[in-house]
Write an enzyme that holds these catalytic residues in place. Structure first.
Site, mmCIF file in Angstrom:
data_model
loop_
_atom_site.group_PDB
_atom_site.id
_atom_site.type_symbol
_atom_site.label_atom_id
_atom_site.label_comp_id
_atom_site.label_asym_id
_atom_site.label_seq_id
_atom_site.Cartn_x
_atom_site.Cartn_y
_atom_site.Cartn_z
ATOM 1 C CG HIS A 1 37.159 38.388 43.754
ATOM 2 N ND1 HIS A 1 37.987 37.311 43.946
ATOM 3 C CD2 HIS A 1 37.379 38.821 42.480
ATOM 4 C CE1 HIS A 1 38.676 37.096 42.827
ATOM 5 N NE2 HIS A 1 38.328 37.996 41.932
ATOM 6 C CG ASN B 1 36.569 33.805 49.412
ATOM 7 O OD1 ASN B 1 35.774 34.543 48.856
ATOM 8 N ND2 ASN B 1 37.602 33.260 48.782
ATOM 9 C CG ASP C 1 19.928 52.239 61.981
ATOM 10 O OD1 ASP C 1 20.245 53.406 61.695
ATOM 11 O OD2 ASP C 1 19.753 51.843 63.148
ATOM 12 C CD GLU D 1 23.108 54.138 57.164
ATOM 13 O OE1 GLU D 1 23.024 54.601 56.016
ATOM 14 O OE2 GLU D 1 22.280 54.381 58.074
#
Length: 473
Positions: A313, A344, A443, A446
């Site tokens: 999920h 998981n 950061d 990203e």
């Protein structure tokens, strides 16, 4: 059933507009009317006698179900063949006792939190009116019920009108109006947890009806507090077919960017408050997402079997336990990625549990989770794809959690001191079970994904938040 929001108003007459861009459905619900019933005999569905009604009126009848055919004499869950088609029964039966209030030989009887629904669709175009007779079974004292509908083959339901209180053993008629273009199916749900049982009979759906003006759903401000994407759209996802690998989907209880090429979401965003956490059991009904465009590949509940990876999920089942619909929504395959089992079941579970503990301690959180790369290590070793190369296996899984004390004006309350939890983890079966071992910065995430997270946060604040590394405590 949409996610409950802050400052929710009491339900009176409700009009709900549901726009499904893919299928072109537009759904609006309106006022419910309750009238007494003088036990007018039900029209026989099997009669071959000519009808004296005009051809226009006859054509208006879209569905008639009197529950006279079929057999279901216990409360076990099952599929029952009725005259109109197959219906599924849960904590419901067809009763013919003296205590069953009915218009013919037998009637539908529902107990506890049972439900009975159509396993088929009817074609509609424009306004339709649904009527249903109801009464308390025998001498039972009280019960309540709701009518729900789906315009995407039972993938997701919305409530039609208001809840109905049953307080009498005399049959009454409830009337609901819906606007839909395409197909629709209905479901009757008993919603109180009491011992009262309710009889239902003479369900009719006809074309036409009067719809009240559309108003926003109570308790769901558009783009406001608690909106799943309040903090931004990291990849600039859009619900356009030309954005097949960055396709925006709103699942009601979370929002996501879907990647057709990978067969998984790029990222999923959701909000958690204490109102989202309840006692609803895990649904475990993994299923394809019917909201994907028709010609796109759809992962199924069996696509991950034997692959060495879990159906992982993004938005967890445990974050949506307030209602059945909320929990079931998390089992759509568009919410899944191939996730190494130990990752998981241990590492990620520990982080999810910790997140919910923050909520129960008086906070609310905004979460965004994603994955990138190709090549994870599951219980059967390295794999870049599964399901005949239709589903990509990511090599990294990340998550960003923004923690706020419960309150209003969430975007304005985010400051340089707001707690940010960012983790970036390898999708491997031998991961450290402690999520604190993978703390990082927004950061760094990203740079790996080329997304812009928290883009709705004021620039000066965001500049500081993207550099923060949480302590894990």
């Amino acid at each position: 059933m949409p996610k409950k929001k802050k400052n929710s108003q009491s339900f009176g007459s409700i009009a709900v507009a549901v726009v499904l861009a893919i299928s072109g459905f537009v759904v609006t619900t309106c006022n419910r009317k309750i009238t007494g019933d003088k036990s007018t005999p039900a029209t026989s569905k099997s009669s071959n006698k000519k009808n004296n009604q005009s051809s226009t009126a006859a054509a208006a009848r879209l569905l008639a179900e009197d529950f006279e055919t079929g057999s279901q004499n216990n409360y076990n869950s099952s599929e029952v063949a009725l005259s109109s088609g197959n219906w599924y029964f849960k904590d419901a039966l067809l009763g013919s006792l003296v205590e069953d209030h009915k218009t013919g030989r037998q009637a539908l009887r529902i107990r506890d939190n049972g439900e009975v629904g159509m396993s088929f669709d009817i074609a509609v175009k424009g306004t339709v009116t649904a009527t249903l007779k109801y009464a308390l079974y025998g001498d039972d004292q009280r019960g309540s019920w709701e009518l729900w509908a789906s315009v995407n083959k039972g993938q997701r339901y919305f409530r039609v009108g208001d809840a109905v209180d049953a307080t009498s053993s005399s049959l009454k008629t409830a009337t609901f109006t819906v606007v839909a273009t395409g197909n629709i199916r209905f479901e009757i749900r008993k919603t109180d947890a009491g011992k009262g049982r309710i009889n239902f009979d003479a369900f009719r759906v006809t074309a036409g009806g009067k719809v009240s003006p559309v108003t926003p759903a109570a308790g769901k401000p558009v783009g406001g507090d608690d909106d799943d994407m309040l903090l931004g759209n990291p990849s600039g996802a859009n619900a356009s077919l030309v954005m097949a690998n960055n396709y925006l989907m709103d699942k009601g209880y979370y929002k996501l960017s879907y990647n057709r090429e990978k067969g998984t979401p790029n990222w999923v965003a959701w909000h958690i408050s204490r109102r989202d956490l309840g006692d609803m059991a895990r649904a475990n009904d993994f299923r394809p997402d019917a909201d994907l465009p028709e010609n796109w590949y759809q992962a199924s509940q069996s696509s991950y079997i034997g692959s060495g990876f879990d159906r992982g999920h993004n938005c967890p089942s445990g974050d949506r336990t307030a209602t059945r619909d909320a929990n079931e929504a998390t089992f759509l395959m568009t919410n899944m990625i191939p996730q190494a089992p130990n990752h998981n079941q241990h590492l990620w579970k520990n982080l999810e549990d910790y997140t919910r503990s923050l909520v129960m301690d008086g906070n609310e959180v905004y979460v965004i989770m994603g994955s990138y790369g190709s090549g994870g290590v599951g219980s059967k070793g390295l794999a870049k794809t599964i399901d005949h190369r239709n589903i990509n296996v990511p090599d990294h899984i990340w998550k960003v959690i923004v923690v706020l004390p419960e309150g209003n004006n969430d975007l304005q309350r985010i400051s340089k001191s707001t707690r940010i939890i960012a983790v970036n983890t390898p999708n491997k079966n031998d991961v450290n079970t402690k999520w604190t071992a993978y703390l990082t910065t927004i950061d760094e995430i990203e740079q790996a994904t080329h997304y812009k997270l928290l883009d709705k946060v004021p620039a000066a604040v965001r500049q500081e938040l993207v550099k923060k590394v949480d302590t894990g405590g």
